[in-house]
Enzyme design. Structure first.
Site, short mmCIF file in Angstrom:
data_model
loop_
_atom_site.label_atom_id
_atom_site.label_comp_id
_atom_site.label_asym_id
_atom_site.label_seq_id
_atom_site.Cartn_x
_atom_site.Cartn_y
_atom_site.Cartn_z
N CYS A 86 -8.60 5.95 1.71
CA CYS A 86 -7.15 5.77 1.65
C CYS A 86 -6.65 4.67 2.58
O CYS A 86 -5.65 4.02 2.29
CB CYS A 86 -6.44 7.07 2.01
SG CYS A 86 -6.92 8.47 0.98
N HIS A 345 0.27 7.66 -4.78
CA HIS A 345 -0.76 7.24 -3.82
C HIS A 345 -1.86 6.49 -4.55
O HIS A 345 -2.91 7.05 -4.88
CB HIS A 345 -1.31 8.48 -3.11
CG HIS A 345 -2.36 8.20 -2.09
ND1 HIS A 345 -2.58 6.96 -1.52
CD2 HIS A 345 -3.30 9.03 -1.52
CE1 HIS A 345 -3.56 7.03 -0.66
NE2 HIS A 345 -4.02 8.28 -0.64
N CYS A 375 -4.22 9.17 6.85
CA CYS A 375 -5.56 9.72 6.94
C CYS A 375 -6.41 9.08 5.85
O CYS A 375 -5.90 8.45 4.93
CB CYS A 375 -5.55 11.23 6.81
SG CYS A 375 -4.91 11.85 5.24
#
Length: 389
Positions: A86, A345, A375
């Site tokens: 990510c 996302h 994170c």
């Protein structure tokens, strides 16, 4: 030592994976489009760039950055693929800034590309046999209480660790949608979005220009009615509603040496002041966003009180709620236009999207400090701190 300044920051609209507008647009097309637009908006000639650094997650190999450079005619510019899950495109911004501040490079395009709709399925041969299996490559050695099931390691475990209720997470998700919808309707994202032409299965070509994942009709009643993702776990509080979406998008920033920007008359949107990555117990992957934020603030010699705006990725609503709780943040300065729960996302692109949004918003406000943190899979976190003067 030169400073690393951002002279363009741009992203595509964010599509909903597998059923949205970018479903038939491959990662290569997204990468070429966003690279071309980042270079065009920078005001610097394409041949002046030294490198392209793109985050890519679950792409299956290859090198999207180099592919895009050749596709747009920047044949003399190399490209490198980065994977910190990510936080991949946050890492690319830090890498670009580091090379520029070291005097090794003068101009770099950094960013990330995610086509969840076209993610390949990977087949592996099982050692000591000719049999094969389909799976993802592990980022860490799995244990009984930590695997790649992020609904546990990012969502549920973090909520349990900090005593965050489902009601608080649902309320944050609702807030996220409302903010994203309001920002979209007000045209807030117009400066940062580069519309893209896409071809659909029926052969028609349309222009995609507006994020499609935020839901204007979302309500607390709808969110509370959603079933938990792990009903077999007593009290499990993570749902599709307080989790991020699965999405497609690309984002990129042109990062150059400040003296080059002055010499070429380029307008600096922001200065990259600090960057950091952190490792945490994989069981509590979501905590990586907190640890990375603390680390980048220490490197910058700042405190949370110095930060005007925060982008804390909503991989799950538990992450920003926990970060606000642990760091004692003013929630009104966090994700002011929504984040993963609403905008979506697009994994490898999310970090660059966050920095892009911060740079444009701080500029509208006349300056300030912005911090993007998130994170990342395997018990990691990444953060970038920028300043707009």
């Amino acid at each position: 030592m030169p400073e690393a300044v951002i002279v363009s920051a741009v992203r595509t609209p964010i599509g909903t994976a597998r059923k949205g507008t970018l479903t038939e647009t491959p990662a290569e097309a997204l990468a070429a489009h966003i690279l071309r637009e980042a270079v065009r908006r920078s005001g610097l000639a394409p041949e002046r760039f030294d490198d392209v650094i793109f985050g890519e997650v679950m792409y299956g190999g290859g090198d999207l950055a180099r592919h895009a450079a050749v596709a747009v005619g920047m044949t003399q510019v190399p490209g490198v693929a980065v994977n910190r899950h990510c936080a991949s495109s946050l890492a690319t911004v830090g890498m670009a800034a580091a090379s520029i501040r070291a005097g090794m490079d003068r101009a770099i395009v950094a960013g990330g590309v995610q086509s969840s709709s076209t993610t390949p399925s990977l087949t592996w041969r099982i050692p000591l046999s000719d049999d094969t299996e389909r799976r993802n490559a592990p980022t860490f050695p799995y244990t009984e209480d930590a695997t790649d099931d992020v609904t546990l390691s990012v969502g549920w475990n973090v909520a349990q660790k900090y005593g965050i209720t489902r009601e608080r997470m649902d309320a944050w998700a609702l807030r996220s949608h409302r903010r994203a919808v309001a920002a979209t309707e007000a045209g807030v994202f117009a400066d940062e979005i580069a519309p893209i032409e896409v071809t659909r299965r029926d052969g028609s070509v349309i222009e995609f220009a507006v994020d499609e994942h935020p839901r204007p009709t979302t309500s607390m009643e709808k969110l509370t009615s959603l079933p938990p993702l792990h009903p077999e776990i007593e009290g499990f509080s993570i749902t599709a509603g307080n989790a991020s979406g699965s999405n497609d998008a690309a984002a990129a920033l042109a990062v150059v040496a400040d003296d080059l920007a002055r010499a070429e008359g380029l307008e600096a949107l922001a200065t990259v002041r600090a960057w950091a990555a952190a490792g945490v117990e994989p069981k509590y992957t979501g905590v990586g966003a907190v640890d990375a934020a603390v680390k980048v603030l220490k490197r910058a010699g700042l405190t949370t009180a110095d930060v005007d705006l925060w982008e804390i990725n909503e991989a799950f609503a538990s992450v920003p709620v926990a970060a606000c709780q642990v760091l004692n943040l003013d929630e009104e300065r966090v994700n002011i236009y929504g984040s993963g729960c609403s905008l979506g996302h697009p994994v490898a692109a999310s970090g660059a999207r966050m920095v892009t949004t911060l740079a444009h918003e701080l500029r509208r406000r006349g300056g300030g400090i912005g911090l993007a943190t998130m994170c990342a899979g395997g018990g990691q976190g990444g953060a970038v701190l920028i300043e707009v003067s």
